[in-house]
Design a protein around this motif. Structure first.
Motif, PDB file in Angstrom:
ATOM      1  N   TRP A 115       0.811  -1.212   0.000  1.00 23.87           N
ATOM      2  CA  TRP A 115       0.000   0.000   0.000  1.00 23.87           C
ATOM      3  C   TRP A 115       0.850   1.271   0.000  1.00 23.87           C
ATOM      4  O   TRP A 115       0.432   2.307  -0.536  1.00 23.87           O
ATOM      5  N   ARG A 116       2.056   1.223   0.563  1.00 22.27           N
ATOM      6  CA  ARG A 116       2.897   2.431   0.578  1.00 22.27           C
ATOM      7  C   ARG A 116       3.292   2.861  -0.819  1.00 22.27           C
ATOM      8  O   ARG A 116       3.552   4.041  -1.069  1.00 22.27           O
ATOM      9  N   ASP A 117       3.350   1.914  -1.740  1.00 19.86           N
ATOM     10  CA  ASP A 117       3.686   2.217  -3.124  1.00 19.86           C
ATOM     11  C   ASP A 117       2.450   2.307  -4.007  1.00 19.86           C
ATOM     12  O   ASP A 117       2.562   2.457  -5.227  1.00 19.86           O
ATOM     13  N   SER A 118       1.288   2.231  -3.392  1.00 19.58           N
ATOM     14  CA  SER A 118       0.053   2.250  -4.163  1.00 19.58           C
ATOM     15  C   SER A 118      -0.297   3.664  -4.592  1.00 19.58           C
ATOM     16  O   SER A 118      -0.237   4.606  -3.804  1.00 19.58           O
ATOM     17  N   ARG A 119      -0.686   3.794  -5.823  1.00 18.43           N
ATOM     18  CA  ARG A 119      -1.052   5.106  -6.349  1.00 18.43           C
ATOM     19  C   ARG A 119      -2.468   5.509  -5.951  1.00 18.43           C
ATOM     20  O   ARG A 119      -2.740   6.679  -5.689  1.00 18.43           O
ATOM     21  N   VAL A 120      -3.389   4.543  -5.904  1.00 16.99           N
ATOM     22  CA  VAL A 120      -4.797   4.846  -5.661  1.00 16.99           C
ATOM     23  C   VAL A 120      -5.261   4.369  -4.292  1.00 16.99           C
ATOM     24  O   VAL A 120      -5.873   5.124  -3.525  1.00 16.99           O
ATOM     25  N   ASN A 121      -4.988   3.107  -3.952  1.00 16.67           N
ATOM     26  CA  ASN A 121      -5.500   2.557  -2.702  1.00 16.67           C
ATOM     27  C   ASN A 121      -4.997   3.312  -1.474  1.00 16.67           C
ATOM     28  O   ASN A 121      -5.719   3.454  -0.488  1.00 16.67           O
TER      29      ASN A 121
ATOM     30  N   LYS B  65     -13.825   3.160  10.814  1.00 19.31           N
ATOM     31  CA  LYS B  65     -12.672   2.457  11.379  1.00 19.31           C
ATOM     32  C   LYS B  65     -11.951   1.759  10.235  1.00 19.31           C
ATOM     33  O   LYS B  65     -12.575   1.057   9.437  1.00 19.31           O
ATOM     34  N   VAL B  66     -10.643   1.965  10.130  1.00 17.28           N
ATOM     35  CA  VAL B  66      -9.864   1.372   9.056  1.00 17.28           C
ATOM     36  C   VAL B  66      -8.956   0.284   9.624  1.00 17.28           C
ATOM     37  O   VAL B  66      -8.168   0.541  10.535  1.00 17.28           O
ATOM     38  N   HIS B  67      -9.063  -0.906   9.081  1.00 16.02           N
ATOM     39  CA  HIS B  67      -8.146  -1.995   9.405  1.00 16.02           C
ATOM     40  C   HIS B  67      -7.256  -2.224   8.186  1.00 16.02           C
ATOM     41  O   HIS B  67      -7.689  -2.795   7.183  1.00 16.02           O
ATOM     42  N   ASP B  68      -6.024  -1.754   8.277  1.00 13.51           N
ATOM     43  CA  ASP B  68      -5.021  -1.988   7.231  1.00 13.51           C
ATOM     44  C   ASP B  68      -4.456  -3.378   7.490  1.00 13.51           C
ATOM     45  O   ASP B  68      -3.529  -3.564   8.284  1.00 13.51           O
ATOM     46  N   LEU B  69      -5.015  -4.367   6.826  1.00 11.82           N
ATOM     47  CA  LEU B  69      -4.734  -5.760   7.175  1.00 11.82           C
ATOM     48  C   LEU B  69      -3.267  -6.133   7.040  1.00 11.82           C
ATOM     49  O   LEU B  69      -2.724  -6.875   7.866  1.00 11.82           O
ATOM     50  N   TYR B  70      -2.600  -5.632   6.015  1.00 14.24           N
ATOM     51  CA  TYR B  70      -1.204  -6.015   5.811  1.00 14.24           C
ATOM     52  C   TYR B  70      -0.267  -5.360   6.813  1.00 14.24           C
ATOM     53  O   TYR B  70       0.835  -5.857   7.056  1.00 14.24           O
ATOM     54  N   SER B  71      -0.692  -4.259   7.429  1.00 15.78           N
ATOM     55  CA  SER B  71       0.095  -3.662   8.515  1.00 15.78           C
ATOM     56  C   SER B  71      -0.223  -4.327   9.842  1.00 15.78           C
ATOM     57  O   SER B  71       0.660  -4.535  10.683  1.00 15.78           O
ATOM     58  N   LEU B  72      -1.493  -4.672  10.034  1.00 21.79           N
ATOM     59  CA  LEU B  72      -1.898  -5.304  11.283  1.00 21.79           C
ATOM     60  C   LEU B  72      -1.391  -6.731  11.407  1.00 21.79           C
ATOM     61  O   LEU B  72      -1.013  -7.178  12.496  1.00 21.79           O
ATOM     62  N   TYR B  73      -1.381  -7.458  10.293  1.00 21.96           N
ATOM     63  CA  TYR B  73      -1.066  -8.890  10.334  1.00 21.96           C
ATOM     64  C   TYR B  73       0.011  -9.251   9.308  1.00 21.96           C
ATOM     65  O   TYR B  73      -0.239 -10.022   8.369  1.00 21.96           O
TER      66      TYR B  73
ATOM     67  N   HIS C  54      -9.581  -2.932  -1.966  1.00 19.31           N
ATOM     68  CA  HIS C  54      -8.394  -3.681  -2.403  1.00 19.31           C
ATOM     69  C   HIS C  54      -8.200  -3.603  -3.907  1.00 19.31           C
ATOM     70  O   HIS C  54      -9.148  -3.330  -4.664  1.00 19.31           O
ATOM     71  N   PRO C  55      -6.969  -3.871  -4.351  1.00 16.39           N
ATOM     72  CA  PRO C  55      -6.728  -4.044  -5.785  1.00 16.39           C
ATOM     73  C   PRO C  55      -7.154  -5.453  -6.194  1.00 16.39           C
ATOM     74  O   PRO C  55      -7.059  -6.391  -5.406  1.00 16.39           O
TER      75      PRO C  55
END
Length: 212
Positions: A22-28, A42-50, A74-75
């Motif tokens: 997501w850090r390199d994502s242009r849109v998401n 409430k935002v759950h950024d799944l790839y940061s959380l897990y 998601h993409p």
């Protein structure tokens, strides 16, 4: 657990953001930022959380049960959702909780797919390389919603995210933010039918719950 709710108010909306990079994502990434700035979300950024894919099922079930709208952000990867979001579905939407006998925790809620694709809309056509209209890839989402007793809202999709103009991306993010903030006062919801009942017979899920 990441609980980003503006103003300390109870979240009515749970955004499950699933972008492996997501850090390199242009849109998401911009969509996630827009969600974070919306009250009641409430935002759950799944790839940061897990990052280890070890999902806290109890916490995720609690967050989902407390929300009235769940957003899948998601993409599209290989015509489906990223792996961690699929694992979230597998582990969180359990029999007896999300569906089946006594599985009513999500019944009556709304679910909204907000997705991006790399290919342009024209590529999702019988005469192009993706071979099908994009709607052909939606049944797994729609049936998941139906099995859980949820209403599947019209998806919001940005095609050709890699090549879209900056103006198009800005407009898309703005529309997403406005839609998120105005839910459930969407005019089209008055005419949107509730999902069909999908009752799972007890005989189809033995009490032993043996792994198939």
């Amino acid at each position: 657990m990441e609980e980003l709710v503006k103003g300390g108010t109870p979240a009515q909306v749970l955004v499950l953001a699933a972008h492996p990079d997501w850090r390199d994502s242009r849109v998401n990434r911009q969509l996630m930022d827009a969600a974070r700035s919306t009250q009641g979300v409430k935002v759950h950024d799944l790839y940061s959380l897990y990052p280890d894919y070890d999902i806290d099922v109890a916490a995720e079930q609690g967050a989902a049960a407390a929300a009235s709208l769940i957003v899948l952000l998601h993409p599209v990867q290989w015509y489906s959702m990223p792996a961690l979001l699929k694992l979230w579905m597998d582990e969180v939407l359990t029999y007896g909780w999300a569906y089946g006998t006594r599985g009513t925790a999500l019944r009556g809620k709304d679910i909204w797919l907000v997705a991006t694709t790399g290919g342009p809309e024209s590529s999702y056509h019988p005469q192009s390389y993706n071979r099908y209209f994009f709607d052909a890839f939606l049944p797994p989402y729609e049936q998941t919603a139906a099995l859980c007793g949820m209403r599947f809202l019209p998806p919001m999709v940005l095609h050709g995210a890699h090549s879209a103009s900056d103006e198009a991306v800005t407009d898309h993010v703005k529309t997403f933010s406005e839609r998120l903030a105005s839910w459930p006062q969407w005019p089209e919801l008055d005419e949107l039918e509730q999902c069909p009942a999908c009752e799972v017979p007890v005989s189809d899920r033995p009490a032993s719950e043996a792994t198939s």
